[in-house]
Write a protein that holds these residues in place. Structure first.
Motif, short mmCIF file in Angstrom:
data_model
loop_
_atom_site.label_atom_id
_atom_site.label_comp_id
_atom_site.label_asym_id
_atom_site.label_seq_id
_atom_site.Cartn_x
_atom_site.Cartn_y
_atom_site.Cartn_z
N LYS A 675 0.86 -1.18 0.00
CA LYS A 675 0.00 0.00 0.00
C LYS A 675 0.90 1.23 0.00
O LYS A 675 1.81 1.34 0.80
N PHE A 676 0.63 2.15 -0.94
CA PHE A 676 1.45 3.35 -1.01
C PHE A 676 0.61 4.53 -1.45
O PHE A 676 -0.49 4.37 -2.03
N SER A 677 1.11 5.71 -1.16
CA SER A 677 0.40 6.94 -1.50
C SER A 677 1.41 8.05 -1.75
O SER A 677 2.60 7.91 -1.46
N ILE A 678 0.91 9.16 -2.27
CA ILE A 678 1.78 10.31 -2.54
C ILE A 678 2.12 11.00 -1.23
O ILE A 678 1.22 11.36 -0.45
N GLY A 679 3.41 11.16 -0.99
CA GLY A 679 3.84 11.88 0.22
C GLY A 679 4.07 13.34 -0.07
O GLY A 679 3.47 14.21 0.56
N GLN A 680 4.93 13.63 -1.04
CA GLN A 680 5.20 15.02 -1.42
C GLN A 680 5.31 15.09 -2.95
O GLN A 680 5.96 14.24 -3.57
N SER A 681 4.71 16.12 -3.50
CA SER A 681 4.75 16.27 -4.95
C SER A 681 4.55 17.73 -5.31
O SER A 681 3.74 18.42 -4.68
N PRO A 682 5.29 18.24 -6.31
CA PRO A 682 5.04 19.60 -6.77
C PRO A 682 3.58 19.78 -7.20
O PRO A 682 2.97 18.85 -7.74
N ALA A 683 3.04 20.94 -6.96
CA ALA A 683 1.63 21.20 -7.28
C ALA A 683 1.33 21.04 -8.76
O ALA A 683 0.20 20.75 -9.15
N SER A 684 2.35 21.21 -9.63
CA SER A 684 2.14 21.12 -11.07
C SER A 684 2.12 19.69 -11.59
O SER A 684 1.93 19.46 -12.78
N ILE A 685 2.34 18.70 -10.72
CA ILE A 685 2.24 17.29 -11.10
C ILE A 685 0.92 16.75 -10.57
O ILE A 685 0.60 16.92 -9.39
N ARG A 686 0.15 16.08 -11.44
CA ARG A 686 -1.16 15.57 -11.03
C ARG A 686 -1.26 14.07 -11.31
O ARG A 686 -0.77 13.58 -12.33
N PHE A 687 -1.91 13.36 -10.38
CA PHE A 687 -2.11 11.92 -10.49
C PHE A 687 -3.61 11.64 -10.60
O PHE A 687 -4.45 12.39 -10.09
N THR A 688 -3.94 10.50 -11.24
CA THR A 688 -5.36 10.12 -11.38
C THR A 688 -5.94 9.68 -10.05
O THR A 688 -7.15 9.69 -9.86
N GLN A 689 -5.09 9.25 -9.11
CA GLN A 689 -5.54 8.91 -7.76
C GLN A 689 -4.41 9.20 -6.80
O GLN A 689 -3.29 9.54 -7.21
N GLN A 690 -4.68 9.13 -5.49
CA GLN A 690 -3.71 9.53 -4.49
C GLN A 690 -3.12 8.35 -3.72
O GLN A 690 -2.12 8.51 -3.03
N SER A 691 -3.74 7.18 -3.79
CA SER A 691 -3.22 6.02 -3.08
C SER A 691 -3.52 4.76 -3.88
O SER A 691 -4.46 4.72 -4.68
N TRP A 692 -2.70 3.73 -3.65
CA TRP A 692 -2.79 2.50 -4.42
C TRP A 692 -2.61 1.29 -3.50
O TRP A 692 -1.98 1.37 -2.44
N SER A 693 -3.14 0.16 -3.95
CA SER A 693 -2.96 -1.12 -3.26
C SER A 693 -2.55 -2.15 -4.31
O SER A 693 -3.24 -2.33 -5.32
N VAL A 694 -1.41 -2.84 -4.07
CA VAL A 694 -0.85 -3.77 -5.05
C VAL A 694 -0.68 -5.14 -4.40
O VAL A 694 0.15 -5.30 -3.49
N PRO A 695 -1.42 -6.15 -4.84
CA PRO A 695 -1.26 -7.50 -4.28
C PRO A 695 0.13 -8.07 -4.57
O PRO A 695 0.90 -7.55 -5.38
N ILE A 696 0.44 -9.19 -3.93
CA ILE A 696 1.74 -9.85 -4.09
C ILE A 696 1.95 -10.24 -5.55
O ILE A 696 1.04 -10.77 -6.21
#
Length: 735
Positions: A675-696
Motif C-alpha cells: 500500500k502506497f500513497s503520494i507523500g510530497q509532490s510539486p503542485a504542477s504534477i497531477r495523479f489520477t488517484q492519491q493512493s494504491w494497493s498492489v497484491p503480491i
C-alpha cells in the motif's frame, strides 16, 4: 586501528560481548597510554572495553565519557555520563552531572541541559568553584539559546568539499588581499587515508594553499617556508607587508615576518607576544588608523579566564608593546580566534562563556580601541550547538569563512568529531513583504507505516562515514561498448582495472593520481569489505537488510547507454557483496535486498564534458572521474521474521521532452500487499488517484500528468508500508 577491525568492535559492543582476552587493568593501561599520546578516541575505546569486563567500576565509563568529550563525540559522552550519574551512589564523580548537562547543550537540548545544570548548581555548589560558576552562567545561556534557537542572520552558508575538507580536521581559513586562499589542516604522516589512524602514527597541522584550474578542480599544496618538520603550524595570516603564523610543540608561540624591498624575511619568534610556559596562538595582524596591531589568544597569567583575547601594537623601534588584555570581552571561560574587520571597524571572536547556542559561538564587538560595545551573538547559521570558530570575511571578494564541527561533514570517528571549513555570503533581506509559499501536497498513507526499531549499528556506520559509501569506476567500466544492464565483474575487478589503466589517466592528466585516484579509489575496497562483514554479522543474527544504491555515469555517451552503464555498475556491487557466502545465501532467500536507482548521466552538469573528441576533459579530467560512481546511501534493517511487501519502480528516473503524460510502474514482489500513497509532490504534477494497493507479485501502473511541469529536475516522494517508508521518483523535463 583499521576500519575493518573497528566495525567488528562496534558490532561486539552492540551484542554485549565480553570476550576480549585481556583484563580490565590491561585495557585501562592501554587507555592511559593513549591519553598520554593525545589519542582520546583510542582511550575511549579501551575504557569501554574495560567497562564491559568490569561493569561495577564507574571509573571506566566516566573516563570513557571524558575521552569521547575530548573528541567531540557528544552523543556517546552523554550516554556514559548519564550512566555514571545514575549509578554513582557515593558521589565519587560529581562532574559527571556537569558534563552530562554540557553534552545535552552541545546536542541542542537546551531545556534538558538547563535542568541538569540547575541540579549540579544545587547539589555540588561546593565541589568546584569554576564549574559552579560556569553552571550558573549556563542556566542563563541555555535560556537564551532556547529563546533564540530559530533566529537567523540571513546568511547563505555552504560547506567546502574535498580536497579542502577531509576526514581529519581543518582550521584557520584565510582569503588574502591577493585572492590566495590558505588554511591549516591536520594530516597524518602516512598521507591521506580513509583508515582511522593508529595511536602510534604521528600527525601534524600544516599550512596549505589552494589553487583552482580552468576545470574548477582544486589542488592543494604546502606553503613554502612556513611549515616545519615535527611541529604543528597554523594561523597563517598576512597583509601586503606583515605576516604571522603559530607554531606549536610543547606550547604554541607566535612568529612574524616582514616584507621589505619586495622580499619576505624569514619567520622569527616574537618575544613580546610570547611567554615561556604559556600559550600564544591565533594571531591576527591588522592596520587600524595607520597603526599596526596584532590580536591573539593566550592563557597569560592575570588574565580574565582560561584563554583571553590580547592585543599589542608595533612601536617605532619595530618592537611590539606590552600585550593588553581586552577585559571588556574576556570572561572566566575561553575567548579565541580573533579577527578585526577594518571595513566595519568590528572585532570578531569566539567564546564559550557569553550567551550562546553551544560550545564556542562567534561574537562581534565594535569600538576598538576605545569603549567596546556589548558582545553580539551572530546567531544561526553562523553559530550552532557545537563549536564555531575562525570567523573572518573578505568584503573585496564578497566572501566569508568559518570553521565548525557541526554535523554534515566527512568526520570518520563521530558526526561532530572534526573541524571543517565553511563559506558564506551575505544576503540582503528584501524590503517588500513576501507572499506565502504554498506547501507541497502532503497526503498520509492509507495504512500504518511499519516503523523501524532503533538501529544502532546503522547510525554508527553513518557517524563513521562508512555510509554513504561512494565507489568510483574507470571510464566505460565494467564491460566496455555494450548496452547490457548486467555484468559478471565485481567492484574488486573494477579497482584492478583502474590500477592497470592508471598510467593512461596520468599521461592525460598529470595530477590524476594525487588529486583523484589516491583520494577516491584507494581503500574503497577495504571500506566495502568492512561494510560487508558488518552486514554479514547482522544477517547471521536474524536481520534482513536493504541497501539503497544509486548508479551514475559521465555524459560522454548517449543517455540510454549511460543509463545501462549505471545499471552495470550497480550490478557489479551486487556481485561483489554476493561473493560472501552468507550474503549470497541471504540474497537468494530475500534477506539481502538492493533498492536500485540508476541515474546514469541524469545529474551531469556542464562542468563535465560530453565530447568524444575532447577526452582530456570528458574522460581523463577529475570532474569526469567524479561522475562515474555507485553510491550506497542508506541501510534499512528488519527482523527476518517480519513479512513485508516490496516497492519497485520500473524506472525511478524518467527523462522526457515536454509532454502531457508519462507512465511508470510499481511492482510488489514481497510477502504482503503493498500500500502506497503520494507523500510530497510539486503542485504542477497531477495523479489520477492519491493512493494504491498492489497484491503480491502484481504491478500498478501510474499515469502522471506533467503538462504544466516546467523544464528541470523534479521529485515525487511516495510513502509506503514496505522496507523503506519513502521512495523517490525523479522526473527531468528537457528544454
Amino acid at each position: 586501528m583499521r576500519i575493518k577491525s573497528l566495525i567488528g568492535f562496534i558490532f561486539l559492543l552492540m551484542l554485549g560481548s565480553n570476550s576480549f582476552g585481556q583484563s580490565p587493568d590491561q585495557f585501562r593501561e592501554l587507555a592511559d597510554d593513549a591519553i598520554r599520546e593525545g589519542d582520546h578516541y583510542g582511550a575511549a575505546v579501551y575504557y569501554q572495553k574495560a567497562f564491559l569486563l568490569d561493569s561495577q567500576n564507574l571509573a571506566y565509563p566516566y573516563n570513557a565519557g571524558k575521552a569521547f568529550r575530548k573528541t567531540n563525540d557528544y552523543e556517546n559522552a552523554k550516554e556514559l555520563f548519564s550512566y555514571v550519574v545514575e549509578k554513582d551512589d557515593m558521589d565519587e564523580y560529581p562532574l559527571a552531572l556537569y558534563y552530562q548537562a554540557e553534552m545535552e547543550k552541545y546536542r541542542g537540548n537546551y531545556l534538558q541541559a538547563r535542568e541538569l545544570f540547575e541540579q549540579y548548581s544545587k547539589i555540588y555548589r561546593y565541589k568546584s568553584a569554576w564549574h559552579t560558576k560556569k553552571a550558573k552562567k549556563e542556566l542563563e545561556s541555555c535560556e537564551w539559546a532556547y529563546e533564540h534557537q530559530f533566529d537567523s542572520n540571513k546568511v547563505e552558508f555552504y560547506r567546502y568539499e574535498h580536497p579542502i575538507n577531509t576526514i581529519y580536521s581543518e582550521l584557520s581559513p584565510w582569503l588574502s588581499y591577493d585572492s590566495s586562499f590558505y588554511f591549516a589542516a591536520l594530516r597524518y604522516d602516512t598521507g591521506y587515508s580513509w583508515r582511522i589512524p593508529n595511536a602510534d602514527q604521528s600527525y601534524f597541522t600544516e599550512v596549505l594553499t589552494v589553487e583552482k584550474d580552468t576545470n574548477e578542480v582544486y589542488s592543494i599544496s604546502e606553503v613554502d617556508d612556513i611549515n616545519e618538520s615535527f611541529v604543528h603550524t597554523a594561523n597563517y595570516f598576512f597583509d601586503s607587508t606583515f605576516a604571522v603564523v603559530t607554531r606549536c610543540d610543547d606550547n604554541c608561540h607566535i612568529y612574524a615576518a616582514k616584507k621589505e624591498n619586495g622580499e619576505w624575511s624569514s619567520f622569527e619568534y616574537v618575544e613580546q607576544l610570547n611567554r615561556s610556559g604559556y600559550e600564544s596562538t591565533q594571531a591576527f595582524p591588522v592596520m587600524i588608523d595607520g597603526k599596526r596591531y596584532v590580536f591573539f589568544s593566550s592563557d597569560f597569567r592575570r588574565g580574565e579566564g582560561k584563554m583571553d583575547i590580547w592585543y599589542s601594537s608595533l612601536m617605532p623601534n619595530d618592537k611590539f608593546s606590552q600585550p593588553q588584555n581586552l577585559t571588556a570581552i574576556n570572561t572566566p571561560g575561553n575567548e579565541i580566534t580573533p579577527y578585526y574587520d577594518t571595513a566595519h571597524k568590528a572585532l570578531y571572536f569566539s567564546s564559550d562563556w557569553h550567551n550562546g547556542f553551544g560550545g564556542q559561538d562567534v561574537f562581534r564587538v565594535t569600538g576598538f580601541p576605545n569603549e567596546l560595545s556589548e558582545p553580539e551573538n551572530l546567531l544561526h547559521p553562523i553559530n550552532t550547538s557545537v563549536n564555531d570558530l575562525y570567523f573572518n570575511r573578505n568584503d573585496l571578494y564578497g566572501m566569508g569563512f568559518l570553521v565548525s564541527n557541526r554535523e554534515g561533514g566527512m568526520a570518520i570517528k563521530s558526526k561532530t568529531c572534526c573541524n571543517e571549513i565553511y563559506g558564506f555570503e551575505k544576503i540582503e533581506a528584501p524590503e517588500v513583504e513576501e507572499e506565502p509559499v504554498e506547501p507541497d501536497t502532503v497526503i498520509e498513507p492509507d495504512t500504518l507505516i511499519v516503523e523501524d526499531a532503533p538501529n544502532e549499528i546503522t547510525q554508527k556506520l553513518v557517524n563513521l562515514k562508512l555510509l554513504p559509501l561512494e565507489m568510483y569506476f574507470p571510464n566505460d567500466q565494467p564491460d566496455k561498448n555494450t548496452y547490457a544492464t548486467t555484468t559478471e565483474q565485481t567492484y574488486f575487478d573494477v579497482i584492478e582495472t583502474y590500477r592497470k589503466e592508471l598510467s593512461t589517466y596520468t599521461e592525460n592528466n598529470a595530477g590524476f593520481k594525487s588529486e583523484f585516484y589516491d583520494y577516491y579509489v584507494v581503500d574503497r575496497d577495504e571500506i566495502l569489505t568492512a561494510l560487508m562483514d558488518t552486514i554479514s554479522s547482522l544477517i547471521g543474527n536474524g536481520k534482513r537488510i536493504q541497501l539503497g544504491v544509486q548508479g551514475y555515469a559521465s555524459p560522454i555517451a548517449s543517455s540510454k547507454y549511460n543509463l545501462n552503464l549505471a545499471k552495470r555498475r550497480i550490478h557489479s556491487l551486487v556481485n561483489t557483496m554476493t561473493t560472501d557466502s552468507v550474503l549470497n545465501e541471504a540474497y537468494i532467500r530475500g534477506d539481502l535486498l538492493f533498492y536500485e536507482i540508476p541515474f546514469g548521466e541524469f545529474f551531469s552538469t556542464d562542468e563535465v564534458s560530453d565530447s568524444d573528441s575532447n577526452q582530456i576533459n570528458s574522460v581523463y579530467s577529475n570532474s569526469a572521474a567524479l561522475a562515474r560512481k555507485v553510491s550506497i546511501n542508506w541501510i534499512e534493517m528488519k527482523d527476518q521474521s517480519v513479512q513485508l511487501p516490496t516497492f519497485r519502480f520500473s524506472d525511478p528516473v524518467i527523462e522526457t521532452l515536454p509532454v502531457d503524460e508519462i507512465t511508470t510502474q510499481i511492482t510488489n514482489t514481497g510477502n504482503e500487499t503493498l500500500k502506497f500513497s503520494i507523500g510530497q509532490s510539486p503542485a504542477s504534477i497531477r495523479f489520477t488517484q492519491q493512493s494504491w494497493s498492489v497484491p503480491i507479485n502484481e504491478t500498478a501502473e501510474l499515469k502522471i500528468d506533467i503538462s504544466d511541469l516546467k523544464p528541470g529536475v523534479h521529485k515525487v516522494v511516495f510513502n509506503s508500508n514496505s522496507y523503506s517508508e519513502k521512495h523517490e521518483l525523479f522526473i527531468k523535463v528537457l528544454e
